[in-house]
Design a protein around this motif. Structure first.
Motif, short mmCIF file in Angstrom:
data_model
loop_
_atom_site.label_atom_id
_atom_site.label_comp_id
_atom_site.label_asym_id
_atom_site.label_seq_id
_atom_site.Cartn_x
_atom_site.Cartn_y
_atom_site.Cartn_z
N MET A 160 0.85 -1.21 0.00
CA MET A 160 0.00 0.00 0.00
C MET A 160 0.88 1.26 0.00
N LEU A 161 0.54 2.21 -0.85
CA LEU A 161 1.27 3.48 -0.88
C LEU A 161 0.32 4.58 -0.44
N ASP A 162 0.70 5.28 0.63
CA ASP A 162 -0.13 6.40 1.12
C ASP A 162 0.63 7.70 0.90
N VAL A 163 -0.01 8.60 0.18
CA VAL A 163 0.65 9.84 -0.20
C VAL A 163 -0.20 11.02 0.22
N GLN A 164 0.46 12.00 0.82
CA GLN A 164 -0.22 13.25 1.13
C GLN A 164 0.87 14.31 1.10
N ILE A 165 0.95 15.03 -0.02
CA ILE A 165 2.06 15.98 -0.17
C ILE A 165 1.57 17.34 -0.64
N HIS A 166 2.31 18.34 -0.23
CA HIS A 166 1.98 19.71 -0.62
C HIS A 166 3.27 20.38 -1.05
N LYS A 167 3.22 21.07 -2.19
CA LYS A 167 4.39 21.87 -2.58
C LYS A 167 3.90 23.11 -3.32
N GLN A 168 4.43 24.24 -2.86
CA GLN A 168 4.02 25.52 -3.46
C GLN A 168 5.11 25.99 -4.41
N PHE A 169 4.73 26.21 -5.68
CA PHE A 169 5.62 26.87 -6.64
C PHE A 169 5.08 28.29 -6.83
N PRO A 170 5.86 29.18 -7.43
CA PRO A 170 5.34 30.54 -7.60
C PRO A 170 3.98 30.57 -8.29
N GLU A 171 3.81 29.71 -9.30
CA GLU A 171 2.56 29.79 -10.05
C GLU A 171 1.78 28.48 -10.08
N PHE A 172 2.11 27.57 -9.17
CA PHE A 172 1.42 26.28 -9.18
C PHE A 172 1.43 25.69 -7.78
N THR A 173 0.30 25.10 -7.39
CA THR A 173 0.23 24.45 -6.07
C THR A 173 -0.03 22.97 -6.27
N LEU A 174 0.86 22.16 -5.73
CA LEU A 174 0.67 20.71 -5.78
C LEU A 174 0.13 20.29 -4.42
N ASP A 175 -1.07 19.67 -4.42
CA ASP A 175 -1.72 19.32 -3.17
C ASP A 175 -2.38 17.96 -3.35
N ILE A 176 -1.57 16.93 -3.22
CA ILE A 176 -1.97 15.59 -3.66
C ILE A 176 -2.18 14.66 -2.48
N ALA A 177 -3.28 13.92 -2.50
CA ALA A 177 -3.49 12.89 -1.47
C ALA A 177 -4.14 11.68 -2.13
N PHE A 178 -3.53 10.51 -1.94
CA PHE A 178 -4.15 9.27 -2.44
C PHE A 178 -3.55 8.06 -1.73
N SER A 179 -4.25 6.93 -1.86
CA SER A 179 -3.73 5.64 -1.40
C SER A 179 -3.92 4.66 -2.54
N VAL A 180 -2.88 3.91 -2.84
CA VAL A 180 -3.04 2.89 -3.90
C VAL A 180 -2.55 1.53 -3.43
N LYS A 181 -3.21 0.51 -4.01
CA LYS A 181 -2.90 -0.88 -3.70
C LYS A 181 -1.90 -1.41 -4.72
N PRO A 182 -1.31 -2.58 -4.45
CA PRO A 182 -0.45 -3.19 -5.47
C PRO A 182 -1.22 -3.38 -6.77
N GLY A 183 -0.50 -3.37 -7.88
CA GLY A 183 -1.14 -3.45 -9.20
C GLY A 183 -0.88 -2.14 -9.91
#
Ligand SMILES: Nc1ncnc2c1ncn2[C@@H]1O[C@H](COP(=O)(O)OP(=O)(O)OP(=O)(O)O)[C@@H](O)[C@H]1O
Length: 347
Positions: free
Chosen positions: A1-24
């Motif tokens: 299982m991969l659990d991701v919750q990340i935030h990164k601010q660029f000058p003109e773009f905001t990355l705000d990602i959260a998900f969980s994925v199973k094998p496959g």
């Protein structure tokens, strides 16, 4: 299982990602510039988020609070890009063996030989990348990233530089290799919904630096939950709220056409209908629910199937038709739209 919750601010773009994925394999779809590649870079460890967490099978790869940020080498992900990132001065065999440095020589030799067989490039081990076709280079890139048995395989549009025929062949090879020789998690970024469907058991939709929807491929890739998701999937008929009138549970109008809809639709803010779910009826078929008279506006021919633009209840719809030569503008058609084809959308 991969659990991701990340935030990164660029000058003109905001990355705000959260998900969980199973094998496959999970297919990731989204418009250009929505943060797909940045997300893969953060997972590989080459981009450090501002805050959040990345947990792979219980192992912390990144945790801003605990100040953990494993290096790309410590994570050992496999990464395949659109451009063939092979080392041009190393042979095919040396490229494939790259991640096995430090292992016993005989083990490396036998493992590389197995992988050359698996990617159908036996006899190509001593060639250099410059002497391979695009499809062959991508098979080498795949072998190089899979030979180390990474827990996470990141595939960033690996087929997009290839022409249609080679692309299908490589897709089939990849399905076989992943199915038979890989137990981890694979994330495949693609712009092609059919490719995402064929290859991934699961799907994820990205938009403007966020995950819009994720889950089983048939839900995510065919039953969008929002107007933005329906647009990413390229669903041909999308009607926002200004086109709708919800009369009662199970009864709504799109333009002036009154539909029987599934009763459990809780006042949708939009409706999407796939163009291939509309059916042109023969004269003998009548009295079906959600049957409408349509006027043909435009015909767009296609090799396997074309598209017909029609007006139903004062609103423009698109219909997939196998043989568009049978129709012309101004024709009157009888169209059936099954109630299950109406997909309720949030804004
Ligand atoms: N190093 C960076 N610094 C600032 N902005 C960046 C950086 N890298 C990417 N971006 C911006 O972040 C956004 C997301 O980029 P990303 O490469 O993740 O998009 P993508 O979804 O992979 O797009 P595509 O499908 O076109 O490859 C874009 O607007 C891009 O211009």
């Amino acid at each position: 299982m991969l659990d991701v919750q990340i935030h990164k601010q660029f000058p003109e773009f905001t990355l705000d990602i959260a998900f969980s994925v199973k094998p496959g394999l999970t297919g990731i779809l989204g418009p250009s510039g929505c943060g797909k590649s940045l997300t893969l870079q953060a997972l590989a460890g080459v981009l450090k988020p501002d805050n959040g967490k990345i947990i792979m099978d219980g192992e912390t790869w990144y945790d801003s609070q605990r100040k953990i940020h494993l290096s790309p080498q410590q994570r050992q992900t496999g990464y395949v890009f659109q451009s063939y990132a092979l080392f041009p001065h190393l042979t095919v065999a040396e490229n494939i063996a790259y991640g096995l440095k430090g292992r016993p020589r005989e083990e490396i030799r036998s493992s590389v030989s197995d992988w050359l067989d698996l990617i159908k490039l036996r006899g190509f081990g001593q060639r250099y990348p410059g002497q391979l076709s695009g499809g062959q280079k991508q098979r080498v890139a795949l072998a190089r990233s899979m030979i180390t048995e990474p827990k996470l395989l990141l595939l960033d549009e690996p087929f997009s530089a290839l022409d249609q025929h080679i692309r299908r062949q490589l897709e089939e090879d990849m399905l076989r290799l992943l199915g038979e020789h890989y137990n981890g998690i694979a994330l495949l970024v693609t712009h092609n919904i059919e490719e995402a469907y064929r290859l991934g058991e699961n799907g994820m939709l990205f938009s403007e630096g966020k995950v819009l929807q994720q889950g089983d491929r048939s839900d995510v890739l065919t039953r969008p939950k929002s107007i933005a998701a329906a647009e990413i999937l390229g669903i041909e008929n999308i009607f926002p709220s200004e086109f709708l009138q919800v009369e009662a549970p199970g009864a709504l109008s799109i333009g002036e056409a009154a539909f029987t809809s599934p009763k459990d639709h809780a006042s949708p803010q939009g409706i999407a209908v796939h163009a291939h779910h509309l059916r042109i009826l023969r004269e003998t078929e009548t009295n079906l629910p959600n049957q409408f008279t349509a006027t043909v506006e435009r015909i767009i021919p296609g090799v396997r199937q074309g598209m017909i633009h029609v007006t139903i209840g004062g609103v423009s719809w698109r219909i997939v038709a196998e043989d568009t030569s049978r129709y012309q503008s101004g024709d009157t058609l009888t169209i059936h739209i099954p109630q299950d084809a109406l997909i309720p959308l949030a804004p």
